[in-house]
Design an enzyme around this catalytic site. Structure first.
Site, PDB file in Angstrom:
ATOM      1  N   HIS A 103       0.706  -1.478   0.249  1.00 39.91           N
ATOM      2  CA  HIS A 103       0.142   0.014  -0.040  1.00 39.91           C
ATOM      3  C   HIS A 103       0.985   1.226  -0.035  1.00 39.91           C
ATOM      4  O   HIS A 103       2.108   1.146   0.593  1.00 39.91           O
ATOM      5  CB  HIS A 103      -0.868   0.063   1.295  1.00 39.91           C
ATOM      6  N   ASP A 106       2.491   2.014   3.334  1.00 43.11           N
ATOM      7  CA  ASP A 106       3.344   1.021   3.976  1.00 43.11           C
ATOM      8  C   ASP A 106       4.597   1.275   3.748  1.00 43.11           C
ATOM      9  O   ASP A 106       5.648   1.028   4.376  1.00 43.11           O
ATOM     10  CB  ASP A 106       3.213  -0.367   3.353  1.00 43.11           C
TER      11      ASP A 106
END
Ligand code: XUL
Ligand code: CO
Length: 443
Positions: A103, A106
């Site tokens: 993501h 992340d």
């Protein structure tokens, strides 16, 4: 600390065969072995995910993090994010798995404003491009996180506040363009908080229209920038919201049809999400295949005793074989693969635990491929299935299914032929025994 020293105690994981006593070696995943006409590495397309393995620090609703990863020691700033990316690629190398998934949030420093978001995400993507070039590891899929930040408490695309939807558009545009630039094979949209807690404050029709429009815009942008990968929706019935709009594969298909997107979007099926919807994992794959929207898999498992998304590593060859049979029947992956959306338990706090988790799961899936391939090559199970429907190939079956038949013509035919249909055994126990035989023999 040097990022490459985090896993320095761990030797590169290699294939050593079924009889090895080495617990950190592959027993069944032999990446160059050809199964169903492809190298195992190309058939299974394994990916390690960023979020569970490198972003989660072991916290749960009752307690703080337990993992003490060095990059979690201070603030999640640009230095910590760079450290985390370097450790992650070192891990992908150690496991020798071809892909990863992430993501936007992340891989980057924590941000609050749109300006900071653009700055820090751009820096992270430059670094990912460099790391991919240095290691040869590839991106299975990218995605944007529209669920962790408090702004998304009431949803991303379905949020009642258009400013939140616009922030989401910024993240999704950025993550989609980054995925394109990094050569990603797919772009995933998991509904996150696209759902509701109570109908008292929720207009379902309006929210579904918002979601349909948002997805249409994502598809339009994909074509505008020339991204050739697949757009995937990841169904999940509930958690974090009480009800989520992407409940299961069949629900997603209905949604795609309504907004005219059934030829543009496929599904990323997660094992634990299937069980939360009270389906089997293989049911979701088979349904996606039947509807023509099978895309990719998030490999993990739940726990039979509770209804949470426990995201454990898969560890049953038998269960995975049933799923793998459906993957083979779907013709295997094109852009998709097996992404480990799985995390070690909160008490498994050492670096080596992450290796045990992945090595075991890789081998379970590789062995399931061997078992399922043997089942298909043997042909007995498929023969029983084909025989059940053989009546449709005969004269009577053809008359019933003829395009110009009607309810009345079929009923009249039944009367004219004085039919007395007899039940035939479904042979379930024999089929289950055959599966176990192939599971036990696979090596
Ligand atoms: C959540 C989940 C996500 C998606 C990506 O249950 O599975 O990690 O895979 O957003
Ligand atoms: Co997932």
């Amino acid at each position: 600390m040097n990022p490459t020293s985090y896993f320095s105690e761990i030797a590169p994981v290699t294939f050593k065969g079924p009889d090895t006593t080495d617990e950190l070696a592959y027993r069944f995943y032999d990446k160059d072995r050809v199964v169903m006409g492809k190298r195992m590495e190309d058939y299974l397309r394994f990916a390690v995910c960023f979020w569970h393995s490198f972003c989660w620090n072991g916290f749960d609703v009752f307690g703080a993090g337990t993992f003490n990863r060095p990059w979690h020691a201070g603030a999640n700033d640009a230095d910590a994010a760079r450290f985390k990316r370097a450790v992650a690629f070192d891990f992908f190398n150690k496991l020798d798995l071809p892909f990863y998934a992430f993501h936007d949030v992340d891989v980057m420093a924590a941000t609050e404003t749109v300006g900071e978001y653009q700055h820090h995400f751009a820096e992270a993507v430059d670094d990912l491009e460099r790391l991919q070039g240095e290691t040869g590891r590839k991106l299975l899929w990218g995605t944007a996180n529209l669920f962790s930040h408090p702004r998304y408490a009431a949803g991303g695309a379905t949020n009642p506040n258009p400013e939140v939807v616009a922030f989401g558009a910024l993240q999704v545009r950025s993550a989609l363009e980054a995925t394109h630039r990094l050569g990603g094979s797919n772009y995933v949209l998991w509904g996150g908080r696209e759902g509701y807690e109570t109908l008292l404050n929720t207009d379902i029709g309006r929210e579904l229209d918002q979601l349909g429009r948002f997805l249409s815009l994502v598809v339009e942008h994909k074509h505008k920038i020339g991204f050739k990968g697949t757009i995937l929706i990841e169904p999940k019935p509930h958690e974090p919201t009480k009800h989520q709009y992407d409940f299961d594969t069949a629900t997603v298909f209905g949604f795609l049809k309504r907004y005219g997107l059934e030829n543009e979007v496929k599904v990323n099926i997660e094992a634990n999400h299937a069980t939360l919807a009270r389906h089997t994992f293989e049911h979701e794959i088979a349904t996606a295949r039947a509807l023509g929207i099978f895309g990719s898999i998030d490999a993990n498992r739940g726990d039979n005793q509770n209804g949470w998304d426990t995201d454990q590593f898969p560890n049953s060859v038998e269960e995975m074989t049933l799923a793998m049979l459906e993957v083979i029947r779907a013709g295997g992956f094109t852009d998709g693969g097996f992404n480990f959306d799985a995390k070690v338990r909160r008490q498994s706090s050492d670096p080596v635990d992450m290796v045990h988790g992945h090595v075991g799961a890789v081998d379970v899936i590789a062995r399931a491929l061997l078992a399922a391939a043997a089942i298909v090559e043997d042909g007995r199970i498929d023969q029983v299935r084909a025989d059940r429907y053989a009546g449709w190939d005969g004269e009577f079956g053809k008359a019933v299914s003829a395009e110009n038949s009607s309810l009345a013509s079929i009923a009249d035919l039944a009367v004219a032929k004085e039919i007395r249909p007899a039940h035939k055994s479904g042979r379930q126990e024999r089929l289950e025994n055959l599966v176990n035989r192939f599971v036990g023999d696979a090596r």
